[in-house]
Motif scaffolding. Structure first.
Motif, PDB file in Angstrom:
ATOM      1  N   MET A 118      46.437  15.395  34.083  1.00  0.00           N
ATOM      2  CA  MET A 118      45.832  14.861  35.159  1.00  0.00           C
ATOM      3  C   MET A 118      45.761  16.205  36.344  1.00  0.00           C
ATOM      4  SD  MET A 118      48.404  12.307  36.725  1.00  0.00           S
ATOM      5  CE  MET A 118      47.414  11.833  38.245  1.00  0.00           C
ATOM      6  N   PHE A 119      44.749  16.040  37.089  1.00  0.00           N
ATOM      7  CA  PHE A 119      44.410  16.705  38.232  1.00  0.00           C
ATOM      8  C   PHE A 119      45.717  16.541  39.374  1.00  0.00           C
ATOM      9  CE2 PHE A 119      40.930  17.727  35.772  1.00  0.00           C
ATOM     10  CZ  PHE A 119      40.627  19.107  36.027  1.00  0.00           C
ATOM     11  N   ASN A 120      46.497  17.354  39.771  1.00  0.00           N
ATOM     12  CA  ASN A 120      47.409  16.854  41.141  1.00  0.00           C
ATOM     13  C   ASN A 120      47.002  17.151  42.155  1.00  0.00           C
ATOM     14  OD1 ASN A 120      49.489  16.287  39.140  1.00  0.00           O
ATOM     15  ND2 ASN A 120      49.601  18.153  38.419  1.00  0.00           N
ATOM     16  N   ARG A 121      45.706  17.549  42.486  1.00  0.00           N
ATOM     17  CA  ARG A 121      45.078  17.787  43.690  1.00  0.00           C
ATOM     18  C   ARG A 121      43.569  17.701  43.608  1.00  0.00           C
ATOM     19  NH1 ARG A 121      46.441  24.430  43.364  1.00  0.00           N
ATOM     20  NH2 ARG A 121      45.250  24.797  41.494  1.00  0.00           N
ATOM     21  N   LYS A 122      42.842  17.945  44.912  1.00  0.00           N
ATOM     22  CA  LYS A 122      41.322  17.531  44.706  1.00  0.00           C
ATOM     23  C   LYS A 122      40.772  18.688  44.385  1.00  0.00           C
ATOM     24  CE  LYS A 122      41.345  13.899  48.684  1.00  0.00           C
ATOM     25  NZ  LYS A 122      40.912  13.642  49.911  1.00  0.00           N
ATOM     26  N   SER A 165      46.751  26.214  36.264  1.00  0.00           N
ATOM     27  CA  SER A 165      46.448  26.699  37.490  1.00  0.00           C
ATOM     28  C   SER A 165      45.632  25.792  38.332  1.00  0.00           C
ATOM     29  CB  SER A 165      46.086  28.237  37.616  1.00  0.00           C
ATOM     30  OG  SER A 165      47.005  29.094  37.062  1.00  0.00           O
ATOM     31  N   ILE A 166      44.399  25.344  37.583  1.00  0.00           N
ATOM     32  CA  ILE A 166      43.178  24.707  38.123  1.00  0.00           C
ATOM     33  C   ILE A 166      44.020  23.163  38.385  1.00  0.00           C
ATOM     34  CG2 ILE A 166      41.154  23.606  37.514  1.00  0.00           C
ATOM     35  CD1 ILE A 166      40.492  26.362  35.983  1.00  0.00           C
ATOM     36  N   LEU A 212      37.797  30.005  30.343  1.00  0.00           N
ATOM     37  CA  LEU A 212      38.338  29.735  31.703  1.00  0.00           C
ATOM     38  C   LEU A 212      39.419  28.780  31.517  1.00  0.00           C
ATOM     39  CD1 LEU A 212      37.951  31.022  34.731  1.00  0.00           C
ATOM     40  CD2 LEU A 212      36.679  28.849  35.068  1.00  0.00           C
ATOM     41  N   PHE A 213      38.924  27.378  30.963  1.00  0.00           N
ATOM     42  CA  PHE A 213      39.903  26.188  30.886  1.00  0.00           C
ATOM     43  C   PHE A 213      41.123  26.717  29.899  1.00  0.00           C
ATOM     44  CE2 PHE A 213      37.139  23.496  32.811  1.00  0.00           C
ATOM     45  CZ  PHE A 213      37.891  22.607  33.344  1.00  0.00           C
ATOM     46  N   ASP A 214      40.962  27.359  28.614  1.00  0.00           N
ATOM     47  CA  ASP A 214      42.016  27.969  28.083  1.00  0.00           C
ATOM     48  C   ASP A 214      43.283  28.864  28.929  1.00  0.00           C
ATOM     49  OD1 ASP A 214      41.093  26.877  25.926  1.00  0.00           O
ATOM     50  OD2 ASP A 214      40.052  28.676  25.062  1.00  0.00           O
ATOM     51  N   ALA A 216      38.190  19.975  49.145  1.00  0.00           N
ATOM     52  CA  ALA A 216      38.589  20.703  48.083  1.00  0.00           C
ATOM     53  C   ALA A 216      40.276  21.249  48.180  1.00  0.00           C
ATOM     54  CB  ALA A 216      37.768  21.532  47.103  1.00  0.00           C
ATOM     55  N   ASP A 217      40.964  21.178  47.404  1.00  0.00           N
ATOM     56  CA  ASP A 217      42.339  21.839  47.206  1.00  0.00           C
ATOM     57  C   ASP A 217      41.978  23.084  46.360  1.00  0.00           C
ATOM     58  OD1 ASP A 217      43.710  20.232  49.273  1.00  0.00           O
ATOM     59  OD2 ASP A 217      43.855  18.720  47.688  1.00  0.00           O
ATOM     60  N   CYS A 218      41.094  22.917  45.344  1.00  0.00           N
ATOM     61  CA  CYS A 218      41.021  23.892  44.529  1.00  0.00           C
ATOM     62  C   CYS A 218      39.264  24.140  44.127  1.00  0.00           C
ATOM     63  CB  CYS A 218      41.778  23.846  43.096  1.00  0.00           C
ATOM     64  SG  CYS A 218      41.503  25.014  41.937  1.00  0.00           S
TER      65      CYS A 218
END
Length: 368
Positions: free
Chosen positions: A1-5, A360-361, A353-355, A256-258
């Motif tokens: 899951m994403f831990n930031r916005k 980091s994302i 990029l996802f790989d 946005a945080d990222c």
């Protein structure tokens, strides 16, 4: 899951790995669509797409010669423009050219959706995504980040921490997410559709329309014509004026945080739309982006632009303003140096990029 916005900003290249047209391919499609042969006001053999053409002829629209001239002008002239958007900007003073061009965009997008790897044959309600065609797509890799940490009973919140600003007219993102949530969480398609419908997805220049009104790959329900659907889109050379859309875009930037750019060409008009004076970011955030086939010089221009947008990091104060419960001041985490956090990859598509940067994302290893 994403831990930031996390904010994803999507351009045409985001559809490349599911077989959506990129670059001049859309212009070539529209060149073909506007090949028309008429006789006494009726469409004849030699017309490339009779269904599309009859939207403008044989249906009592009138002014057939003006529309015929518009078809002919687009068919012959679009080769000399960078895109259909640029071509329509050149001919903004011709209502017929703009109307035909926008309708051709809608028709092309629907045909492209049907030819994409995401198309699901609606003839059987049990048909679903061809998983082997999409398993290498960045969309699948996005789901692999969204899923961990989010249990099935909590599926309603699976998209809470992500926002999408999608500059494309198609519905690939919405269509994929609906099917993926249905398959991964074992929920009904209708429930998945509702979850996606509540997600934060912004189309600055409009879109073909909601999937329940215009099925993925078409045709439209309720006798809607392509020129009627075209009224809800804008080309990138037209000004986006809807206050609600602009507010949503600027709020997404500020919160946005990222930020992640996917298949985005960084056109100056789109960058200005994203980062105008009303959308000044509140903080410096990590930025990741693809720039496939872009020169090193142009990628450097993009990177420098983004660095200039974000506020300087205050590094003077080494400690938090408030001490902890024992009266001890806690050292701040190492400051976020912007020069180290704008990553524009010239040799990566969206999937790669996802790989390379999924952790980091997602902010999997956040500092405290």
């Amino acid at each position: 899951m994403f831990n930031r916005k996390t904010l994803f900003i999507m351009g045409a290249g985001a559809g490349a790995d599911v077989n959506m047209p990129v670059g001049t391919k859309l212009a070539l499609d529209i060149h073909n669509l506007t090949k028309v042969t008429l006789s006494h006001g009726y469409v004849e053999r030699g017309t490339f797409d009779e269904e599309f053409t009859r939207t403008f002829f044989e249906r009592g629209k009138g002014n057939a010669q003006s529309y015929l001239d518009a078809f002919d002008l687009i068919h012959k002239g679009i080769f000399f423009a960078n895109s259909i958007d640029d071509f329509l900007n050149i001919h903004e003073g011709s209502p017929e050219v703009v109307e035909v061009g926008k309708a051709a965009i809608i028709r092309s997008i629907l045909l492209a959706e049907k030819a994409s790897h995401l198309f699901v044959d609606p003839s059987n309600i049990y048909n679903t995504l061809d998983l082997m065609k999409v398993h290498t797509s960045w969309l699948t890799k996005l789901m692999r980040v969204l899923g961990p940490g989010r249990k099935a009973p909590d599926v309603e919140h699976v998209l809470d921490d992500v926002t999408f600003i999608n500059f494309n007219y198609d519905r690939c993102l919405e269509h994929f997410l609906m099917h993926a949530l249905h398959l991964q969480y074992g929920i009904t398609r209708e429930r998945a559709r509702q979850i996606v419908g509540n997600a934060k997805i912004i189309h600055p220049y409009g879109w073909v329309g909601p999937l329940e009104r215009v099925p993925f790959g078409g045709p439209p329900h309720g006798g809607l014509s392509y020129d009627e659907l075209s009224k809800q889109i804008k080309t990138y050379t037209e000004q986006v004026e809807e206050e609600s859309t602009l507010f949503s875009i600027h709020e997404a930037i500020r919160e946005a945080d990222c930020i992640v750019f996917l298949g985005f060409a960084y056109h100056s008009q789109n960058m200005t739309l994203l980062f105008d004076r009303h959308a000044t970011p509140k903080k410096t955030v990590p930025i990741f982006g693809t720039a496939l086939y872009m020169s090193a010089a142009d990628a450097s221009e993009v990177s420098n632009f983004l660095k200039d947008i974000f506020p300087e990091v205050d590094t003077d104060d080494e400690f938090d303003d408030e001490p902890d419960a024992f009266g001890i001041k806690i050292p701040r985490p190492p400051p976020l140096h912007l020069n180290e956090h704008v990553i524009i990859e010239r040799e990566m598509d969206c999937g790669r990029l996802f790989d390379s940067y999924s952790k980091s994302i997602a902010g999997s290893y956040m500092q405290f």
